[in-house]
Structure formats: C-alpha cells, structure tokens
Scaffold this active site. Structure first.
Site, PDB file in Angstrom:
ATOM      1  N   GLN A 253      -2.669   2.984   6.002  1.00 34.92           N
ATOM      2  CA  GLN A 253      -3.864   3.562   5.372  1.00 34.92           C
ATOM      3  C   GLN A 253      -3.627   5.044   5.107  1.00 34.92           C
ATOM      4  O   GLN A 253      -3.215   5.796   6.011  1.00 34.92           O
ATOM      5  CB  GLN A 253      -5.101   3.392   6.273  1.00 34.92           C
ATOM      6  CG  GLN A 253      -6.385   3.844   5.577  1.00 34.92           C
ATOM      7  CD  GLN A 253      -7.648   3.576   6.394  1.00 34.92           C
ATOM      8  OE1 GLN A 253      -7.585   3.118   7.536  1.00 34.92           O
ATOM      9  NE2 GLN A 253      -8.794   3.880   5.803  1.00 34.92           N
TER      10      GLN A 253
ATOM     11  N   HIS B 253     -11.349   0.569   1.929  1.00 34.73           N
ATOM     12  CA  HIS B 253     -11.105   0.002   0.601  1.00 34.73           C
ATOM     13  C   HIS B 253     -10.310  -1.286   0.736  1.00 34.73           C
ATOM     14  O   HIS B 253      -9.377  -1.373   1.524  1.00 34.73           O
ATOM     15  CB  HIS B 253     -10.371   0.990  -0.324  1.00 34.73           C
ATOM     16  CG  HIS B 253      -9.132   1.571   0.279  1.00 34.73           C
ATOM     17  ND1 HIS B 253      -9.166   2.588   1.206  1.00 34.73           N
ATOM     18  CD2 HIS B 253      -7.819   1.287   0.091  1.00 34.73           C
ATOM     19  CE1 HIS B 253      -7.941   2.909   1.563  1.00 34.73           C
ATOM     20  NE2 HIS B 253      -7.094   2.121   0.906  1.00 34.73           N
TER      21      HIS B 253
HETATM   22  P1  DGP Z   1      -4.088   2.909   1.449  1.00 35.88           P
HETATM   23  O1  DGP Z   1      -2.659   3.339   1.567  1.00 35.88           O
HETATM   24  O2  DGP Z   1      -4.326   1.491   1.933  1.00 35.88           O
HETATM   25  O3  DGP Z   1      -5.030   3.920   2.088  1.00 35.88           O
HETATM   26  O4  DGP Z   1      -4.393   2.882  -0.104  1.00 35.88           O
HETATM   27  C1  DGP Z   1      -4.782   4.010  -0.814  1.00 35.88           C
HETATM   28  C2  DGP Z   1      -4.549   3.716  -2.256  1.00 35.88           C
HETATM   29  O5  DGP Z   1      -5.331   4.609  -3.017  1.00 35.88           O
HETATM   30  C3  DGP Z   1      -3.110   3.904  -2.717  1.00 35.88           C
HETATM   31  O6  DGP Z   1      -2.604   2.646  -3.182  1.00 35.88           O
HETATM   32  C4  DGP Z   1      -3.189   4.896  -3.860  1.00 35.88           C
HETATM   33  C5  DGP Z   1      -4.649   4.930  -4.191  1.00 35.88           C
HETATM   34  N1  DGP Z   1      -5.149   6.222  -4.594  1.00 35.88           N
HETATM   35  C6  DGP Z   1      -5.050   7.396  -3.910  1.00 35.88           C
HETATM   36  N2  DGP Z   1      -5.656   8.385  -4.586  1.00 35.88           N
HETATM   37  C7  DGP Z   1      -6.155   7.825  -5.725  1.00 35.88           C
HETATM   38  C8  DGP Z   1      -6.888   8.349  -6.832  1.00 35.88           C
HETATM   39  O7  DGP Z   1      -7.229   9.532  -6.921  1.00 35.88           O
HETATM   40  N3  DGP Z   1      -7.216   7.460  -7.824  1.00 35.88           N
HETATM   41  C9  DGP Z   1      -6.884   6.131  -7.752  1.00 35.88           C
HETATM   42  N4  DGP Z   1      -7.262   5.347  -8.778  1.00 35.88           N
HETATM   43  N5  DGP Z   1      -6.200   5.609  -6.714  1.00 35.88           N
HETATM   44  C10 DGP Z   1      -5.843   6.454  -5.725  1.00 35.88           C
END
Ligand code: DGP
Length: 115
Positions: free
Chosen positions: A95, A101
């Site tokens: 995470q 999420h």
């Molecule tokens: P996790 O590693 O499980 O906490 O997943 C976080 C996810 O969030 C990672 O796959 C990338 C995504 N992410 C991080 N910042 C942003 C953002 O600003 N916009 C979008 N669309 N996704 C993001």
C-alpha cells in the site's frame, strides 16, 4: 464526505487533482490508475477518507460491499469474463496511498500467486 487535505485520493474526490473518472456516486469514486498494470486497472475508493481496508470494513461494511458491487459493474460494462479485485493493506503489502482503495484489474491473463 470527510476529506484529508494531505491525501491525494481526497484531492481527486474533491476535484483538486484531475483523474480519468469512470464511475461516481455519493459514496464512491472510481478512476483509472495512473500506472496501469493491466488493460483495465481502475481504483475504486470511498469518498470518505479512511486509511485502509480494515478500517473501512469496521467503519462502513456497507461501503466496503459497495466497492465490490461497483467493481463488478465496471467489469460487466467492459465485458470482462474474469477480473481481480485487490486491497493492499499496509506498506508491507504494497500500500502506497493511505486512503482505502480497491484495485480492479482485468483484460489480460493474471498470474497467481501475485508478487
Ligand atoms: P497501492 O500501492 O495499493 O496503495 O496503490 C496506489 C495506486 O494509486 C498505484 O497503483 C498508483 C495509483 N496512484 C497514485 N497516485 C495517483 C494519482 O494521482 N492518480 C491516479 N489516477 N492514480 C494514482
């Protein structure tokens, strides 16, 4: 809607940071992951700021269930015959954003076990 001003997903929920939104209702927002790991890689988040899936399940079992309902809805819309839903809970599990999420992944063959 309770937001944390330091949280990137709260900023997406309130429109301060743009995202490619694919679903929205009062309790849930879903948008494409910025770093997709599959042809479909959607993040499904509660509009309420909660740190992780364990806390969300305690605070709102209903919203937790709704995340999965939305995942199935998006998968059906896209004609996915199989898909994966994942919560990374805690840094050790990968995470990186501490706003609960659900990852929806699909559109390609997904290996098991995950890394
Ligand atoms: P996790 O590693 O499980 O906490 O997943 C976080 C996810 O969030 C990672 O796959 C990338 C995504 N992410 C991080 N910042 C942003 C953002 O600003 N916009 C979008 N669309 N996704 C993001």
């Amino acid at each position: 809607m309770v937001l944390d001003s330091a949280c990137v997903f709260c900023a997406i929920v309130n429109g301060g940071i743009s995202a490619d939104v694919v679903y929205r209702d009062e309790n849930i927002l879903a948008f494409n992951d910025v770093d997709p790991q599959a042809p479909t890689h959607v993040l499904i988040v509660p509009t309420l700021h909660v740190e992780n899936s364990a806390q969300l399940a305690l605070i709102s079992p209903t919203t937790t269930a709704q995340l999965f309902t939305v995942a199935a809805h998006i998968a059906a819309q896209r004609g996915l015959t199989g898909f994966r839903t994942v919560f990374n809970t805690g840094a050790e599990a990968g995470q990186s954003v501490f706003h609960a999420h659900l990852h929806l992944l699909g559109g390609r063959r997904l290996a098991w076990p995950p890394g």
